[in-house]
Design a protein around this motif. Structure first.
Motif, short mmCIF file in Angstrom:
data_model
loop_
_atom_site.label_atom_id
_atom_site.label_comp_id
_atom_site.label_asym_id
_atom_site.label_seq_id
_atom_site.Cartn_x
_atom_site.Cartn_y
_atom_site.Cartn_z
N ASN A 40 39.83 40.75 32.47
CA ASN A 40 38.91 41.17 33.53
C ASN A 40 39.74 41.55 34.76
O ASN A 40 40.35 40.69 35.40
CB ASN A 40 37.95 40.02 33.83
CG ASN A 40 36.91 40.37 34.86
OD1 ASN A 40 37.11 41.22 35.70
ND2 ASN A 40 35.78 39.69 34.79
N LEU A 42 38.78 42.46 37.64
CA LEU A 42 38.25 41.88 38.87
C LEU A 42 38.86 40.50 39.11
O LEU A 42 39.21 40.16 40.23
CB LEU A 42 36.72 41.80 38.82
CG LEU A 42 36.03 41.32 40.08
CD1 LEU A 42 36.37 42.23 41.26
CD2 LEU A 42 34.52 41.29 39.87
N GLU A 43 39.00 39.71 38.05
CA GLU A 43 39.63 38.40 38.20
C GLU A 43 41.10 38.54 38.61
O GLU A 43 41.59 37.76 39.42
CB GLU A 43 39.52 37.61 36.90
CG GLU A 43 38.13 37.13 36.59
CD GLU A 43 38.05 36.34 35.29
OE1 GLU A 43 39.12 36.00 34.72
OE2 GLU A 43 36.93 36.06 34.86
N ALA A 45 42.30 40.99 40.36
CA ALA A 45 42.26 41.43 41.76
C ALA A 45 41.99 40.26 42.69
O ALA A 45 42.56 40.19 43.78
CB ALA A 45 41.20 42.51 41.94
N VAL A 46 41.14 39.33 42.28
CA VAL A 46 40.84 38.16 43.11
C VAL A 46 42.07 37.26 43.21
O VAL A 46 42.36 36.72 44.27
CB VAL A 46 39.63 37.38 42.54
CG1 VAL A 46 39.49 36.02 43.20
CG2 VAL A 46 38.35 38.19 42.70
N ASP A 47 42.80 37.14 42.10
CA ASP A 47 44.03 36.34 42.11
C ASP A 47 45.12 36.99 42.96
O ASP A 47 46.01 36.30 43.47
CB ASP A 47 44.56 36.13 40.69
CG ASP A 47 43.67 35.20 39.87
OD1 ASP A 47 42.86 34.47 40.47
OD2 ASP A 47 43.78 35.23 38.63
N GLU A 48 45.10 38.30 43.07
CA GLU A 48 46.09 39.06 43.84
C GLU A 48 45.36 39.91 44.88
O GLU A 48 45.29 41.14 44.75
CB GLU A 48 46.91 39.96 42.91
CG GLU A 48 47.83 39.22 41.99
CD GLU A 48 48.98 38.59 42.72
OE1 GLU A 48 49.41 39.11 43.76
OE2 GLU A 48 49.47 37.55 42.24
N PRO A 49 44.82 39.31 45.93
CA PRO A 49 43.98 40.05 46.88
C PRO A 49 44.70 41.18 47.61
O PRO A 49 44.06 42.11 48.09
CB PRO A 49 43.50 38.98 47.86
CG PRO A 49 44.45 37.85 47.71
CD PRO A 49 44.99 37.92 46.31
N ARG A 50 46.01 41.14 47.69
CA ARG A 50 46.74 42.21 48.39
C ARG A 50 46.97 43.42 47.50
O ARG A 50 47.42 44.45 47.95
CB ARG A 50 48.07 41.68 48.90
CG ARG A 50 47.91 40.64 50.01
CD ARG A 50 49.27 40.18 50.46
NE ARG A 50 49.96 39.53 49.37
CZ ARG A 50 50.23 38.23 49.31
NH1 ARG A 50 49.90 37.45 50.30
NH2 ARG A 50 50.85 37.71 48.29
N HIS A 52 45.67 46.35 45.79
CA HIS A 52 44.54 47.28 45.70
C HIS A 52 44.86 48.47 44.81
O HIS A 52 44.02 49.31 44.58
CB HIS A 52 44.14 47.77 47.10
CG HIS A 52 43.70 46.65 47.99
ND1 HIS A 52 42.53 45.97 47.81
CD2 HIS A 52 44.30 46.08 49.06
CE1 HIS A 52 42.42 45.04 48.74
NE2 HIS A 52 43.49 45.08 49.50
N TRP A 91 35.92 45.31 33.98
CA TRP A 91 35.76 44.97 35.40
C TRP A 91 34.77 43.84 35.61
O TRP A 91 34.56 43.39 36.71
CB TRP A 91 35.32 46.19 36.21
CG TRP A 91 36.47 47.09 36.51
CD1 TRP A 91 36.80 48.25 35.87
CD2 TRP A 91 37.47 46.90 37.51
NE1 TRP A 91 37.94 48.78 36.40
CE2 TRP A 91 38.37 47.99 37.42
CE3 TRP A 91 37.70 45.93 38.48
CZ2 TRP A 91 39.46 48.12 38.26
CZ3 TRP A 91 38.79 46.07 39.32
CH2 TRP A 91 39.67 47.15 39.20
N GLU A 92 34.13 43.38 34.56
CA GLU A 92 33.17 42.28 34.67
C GLU A 92 33.37 41.35 33.49
O GLU A 92 34.18 41.60 32.62
CB GLU A 92 31.74 42.83 34.70
CG GLU A 92 31.48 43.72 35.91
CD GLU A 92 30.07 44.28 35.92
OE1 GLU A 92 29.20 43.71 35.26
OE2 GLU A 92 29.87 45.29 36.59
#
Length: 150
Positions: A40, A42-43, A45-50, A52, A91-92
């Protein structure tokens, strides 16, 4: 006769048992094994918020997927036929993971899908859903679901 067996791989307790069953069937039918994990994004991306950059997320997801596949590849090393690992992205969760597995099954012309299940029920099942249930509901192929011993 099964020629191509897709095995859904994740880091749950049910995966080794599901892979054991797939290995037995693949041995009997001299079938190819396709070990597939879905990451996923999205997961990630959440783990690596910087992060993009989508290509960077994909690279991180592929690395995470390869780490998840490694124990399954070691377990499948005794299989005398071809073993094909693959990392897919979504993505989900839930339905999106199931959809990615079904798309992969169609692309490789799989004959069977083997996957584990956590055996959740009640509120946990309602909140978290079940990838196995979505796959069973939507698959045009036979699906073997193996429940975790835990």
């Amino acid at each position: 006769m099964y020629q191509r067996i897709l095995v859904a791989i994740d880091n749950s307790h049910s995966t080794p048992r599901a892979l054991d069953e797939a290995l037995k069937l693949a041995g009997i039918h001299q079938a190819e094994l396709h070990l597939v994990t879905v990451i996923n994004l999205l997961e990630v991306a959440v783990d690596e918020p910087r992060s993009h950059d989508t290509s960077r997320l994909t690279t991180q997801a592929d690395a995470q997927g390869e780490a998840i596949l490694a124990p399954a590849l070691a377990q499948a090393a005794s299989h005398t036929g071809p073993v094909h690992p693959a990392v897919r992205h979504c993505w989900e969760g839930g339905k999106d993971i199931a959809h990615a597995l079904l798309v992969h099954a169609k692309e490789i012309d799989a004959d069977l899908i083997v996957m584990g299940t956590h055996g959740r029920h009640g509120l946990r099942h309602a909140l978290l859903g079940s990838v196995a249930e979505y796959v069973m509901r939507e698959s045009y192929l036979p699906v073997l679901v193996v429940r975790s011993a835990h």
